[in-house]
Design a protein around this motif. Structure first.
Motif, PDB file in Angstrom:
ATOM      1  N   ARG A 239       8.489  19.379  -6.213  1.00  0.00           N
ATOM      2  CA  ARG A 239       7.745  20.300  -7.086  1.00  0.00           C
ATOM      3  C   ARG A 239       7.692  19.769  -8.513  1.00  0.00           C
ATOM      4  NH1 ARG A 239      10.933  24.581  -4.387  1.00  0.00           N
ATOM      5  NH2 ARG A 239      12.190  24.814  -6.279  1.00  0.00           N
ATOM      6  N   ILE A 240       8.843  19.278  -9.008  1.00  0.00           N
ATOM      7  CA  ILE A 240       8.867  18.724 -10.376  1.00  0.00           C
ATOM      8  C   ILE A 240       7.883  17.560 -10.483  1.00  0.00           C
ATOM      9  CG2 ILE A 240      10.261  17.544 -12.127  1.00  0.00           C
ATOM     10  CD1 ILE A 240      12.756  18.975 -10.889  1.00  0.00           C
ATOM     11  N   ALA A 241       7.927  16.659  -9.499  1.00  0.00           N
ATOM     12  CA  ALA A 241       7.056  15.473  -9.547  1.00  0.00           C
ATOM     13  C   ALA A 241       5.586  15.877  -9.501  1.00  0.00           C
ATOM     14  CB  ALA A 241       7.396  14.528  -8.397  1.00  0.00           C
TER      15      ALA A 241
ATOM     16  N   ASP B 181       0.846  -1.197   0.000  1.00  0.00           N
ATOM     17  CA  ASP B 181       0.000   0.000   0.000  1.00  0.00           C
ATOM     18  C   ASP B 181       0.880   1.245   0.000  1.00  0.00           C
ATOM     19  OD1 ASP B 181      -0.452   1.357   3.076  1.00  0.00           O
ATOM     20  OD2 ASP B 181       0.522  -0.599   2.936  1.00  0.00           O
ATOM     21  N   PRO B 182       0.509   2.235  -0.823  1.00  0.00           N
ATOM     22  CA  PRO B 182       1.373   3.412  -1.029  1.00  0.00           C
ATOM     23  C   PRO B 182       1.731   4.162   0.247  1.00  0.00           C
ATOM     24  CG  PRO B 182      -0.321   3.339  -2.713  1.00  0.00           C
ATOM     25  CD  PRO B 182      -0.665   2.257  -1.739  1.00  0.00           C
ATOM     26  N   LEU B 183       0.790   4.287   1.163  1.00  0.00           N
ATOM     27  CA  LEU B 183       1.064   5.033   2.388  1.00  0.00           C
ATOM     28  C   LEU B 183       2.008   4.247   3.306  1.00  0.00           C
ATOM     29  CD1 LEU B 183       0.104   7.830   3.042  1.00  0.00           C
ATOM     30  CD2 LEU B 183      -1.756   6.837   4.393  1.00  0.00           C
TER      31      LEU B 183
ATOM     32  N   SER C 127       0.273   7.871 -13.940  1.00  0.00           N
ATOM     33  CA  SER C 127       0.745   8.352 -15.237  1.00  0.00           C
ATOM     34  C   SER C 127       1.025   9.853 -15.203  1.00  0.00           C
ATOM     35  CB  SER C 127      -0.313   8.038 -16.310  1.00  0.00           C
ATOM     36  OG  SER C 127       0.113   8.519 -17.548  1.00  0.00           O
ATOM     37  N   PRO C 128       2.184  10.309 -15.704  1.00  0.00           N
ATOM     38  CA  PRO C 128       3.276   9.510 -16.259  1.00  0.00           C
ATOM     39  C   PRO C 128       4.066   8.815 -15.153  1.00  0.00           C
ATOM     40  CG  PRO C 128       3.913  11.826 -16.164  1.00  0.00           C
ATOM     41  CD  PRO C 128       2.479  11.754 -15.715  1.00  0.00           C
ATOM     42  N   ALA C 129       4.467   7.574 -15.400  1.00  0.00           N
ATOM     43  CA  ALA C 129       5.207   6.801 -14.399  1.00  0.00           C
ATOM     44  C   ALA C 129       6.624   7.345 -14.270  1.00  0.00           C
ATOM     45  CB  ALA C 129       5.245   5.332 -14.795  1.00  0.00           C
TER      46      ALA C 129
ATOM     47  N   ASP D 206       3.793   8.591  -7.271  1.00  0.00           N
ATOM     48  CA  ASP D 206       3.844   7.728  -8.450  1.00  0.00           C
ATOM     49  C   ASP D 206       2.807   6.602  -8.351  1.00  0.00           C
ATOM     50  OD1 ASP D 206       5.195   7.629 -10.917  1.00  0.00           O
ATOM     51  OD2 ASP D 206       6.399   5.919 -10.280  1.00  0.00           O
ATOM     52  N   ALA D 207       2.543   6.162  -7.113  1.00  0.00           N
ATOM     53  CA  ALA D 207       1.518   5.130  -6.915  1.00  0.00           C
ATOM     54  C   ALA D 207       0.118   5.746  -6.989  1.00  0.00           C
ATOM     55  CB  ALA D 207       1.717   4.445  -5.565  1.00  0.00           C
TER      56      ALA D 207
END
Lengths: 214, 214
Positions: B16-18, A88-90, B81-83, B76-77
């Motif tokens: 910030r980029i993510a 799980d992500p968290l 998208s985008p991965a 990301d989870a």
């Protein structure tokens, strides 16, 4: 698999614990970080890892992998049980945060090459080097201890061994080696007492490696 | 979401980029690392991150997340998208290795608190501080440049933006700030030239943040 590492390297120690937890057989190839001006700086080793740091893992398919956390996440995907990072992500974020507290915000600042720069290039005395280690350990362990207040059970995150424990153990080994007072960190001490009961952690300990004390 | 960070912090810059790549709206909450002896050391901020480091991300559910790489893997989870990290284990290891080269083996050694320790506690002159930065940047960029030989396309790993690019950009910004000669790193320069064309990277740049130059 083949693990190129050094008995006292925290990053090598982490990967040894993970390999043992996953019950993956591997061969140890010692890379002595002090002999010959540092065997990690040879052309032969730099071909395995241009960063000239240990460890490098060579997989059964002959793939060269560097960076201990990247290696352990790879092993976690390859052999999913026991899972070291929750699905799980968290839960994954909690585990990775604790892991990075040790593997990014403590270990790289206190590793051999940085200590060599302090005493060599900056001509700092031994006492100043030890004070450096104690300072960064106390910063990192203080924060880690606080996080454990909300995350810990028997281990760093609940009652399951995770990547957080894999990263904590080598830093406690290092701290003890430099005589850091562990009294302010009762939760860390309680978790480490549990980890020291586990065969995967025992067998990965520096003193039991083939290159120990060489 | 709310991002507690500082315009010049590499770790804040990464997040910030993510967030921009994932097109997640967020509110910036500046934490000034120099004013008031460092606002990251206040009790109010330490309650968000006991490590007293930026960034902290507060999710829409009110969860506090620390450690930029843990935050980005979480994002990301959450928004696949985008991965930013490939799904295949080997591809993920390649991306994470490059990311950790920057986020573990370079940034923590050259960040503000370490530089403050060098000039404050160790009373090193400004020139020694700059030499420290140049030394660790050249170690890390030299290795990164070598890795790009086998991984790079338009970006660090092939033709897709990944976590490796997200971690590279802030370290190049920092290196340029301290006048590091980038001539020995043509592959890094080529990748960064591409990244500088992307709105997500442009909008995350330190000078465009609300707390820039405060």
């Amino acid at each position: 698999m083949k693990l190129f590492g050094y008995w006292r390297s925290s990053a090598s120690y982490r990967v040894r614990i993970a390999l043992n937890l996953k019950e993956i057989q591997y061969e140890t190839v010692p890379v002595h970080l002090l002999k010959d001006g540092g065997q990690q700086k040879t052309d032969a080793y730099a071909a395995l890892n241009p960063a000239q740091l240990v460890p490098t893992l060579i997989t059964d398919d002959g793939v060269q992998l560097n960076q201990s956390l990247a290696i352990i996440e790879y092993l976690d995907a390859l052999v999913p049980s026991p899972a070291l990072v929750p699905k799980d992500p968290l839960g994954a974020a909690v585990v990775r945060t604790l892991a990075l507290d040790m593997a990014a915000d403590l270990q790289p600042i206190t590793n051999l090459r940085v200590l060599q720069y302090l005493t060599g290039t900056l001509k700092q005395p031994e006492a100043s080097k030890v004070a450096w280690i104690h300072h960064w350990v106390s910063q990192a362990f203080g924060a880690f201890e606080k996080r454990l207040e909300t995350t810990a059970g028997r281990y760093c995150v609940g009652d399951t061994v995770t990547l957080a424990d894999v990263c904590l153990m080598p830093q406690v080994y290092n701290a003890e080696r430099f005589a850091v007072d562990m009294t302010p960190y009762p939760r860390i001490r309680a978790v480490v007492a549990q980890l020291r009961e586990l065969p995967a952690f025992i067998q990965a300990s520096p003193e039991l490696q083939p290159d120990a004390n060489t």
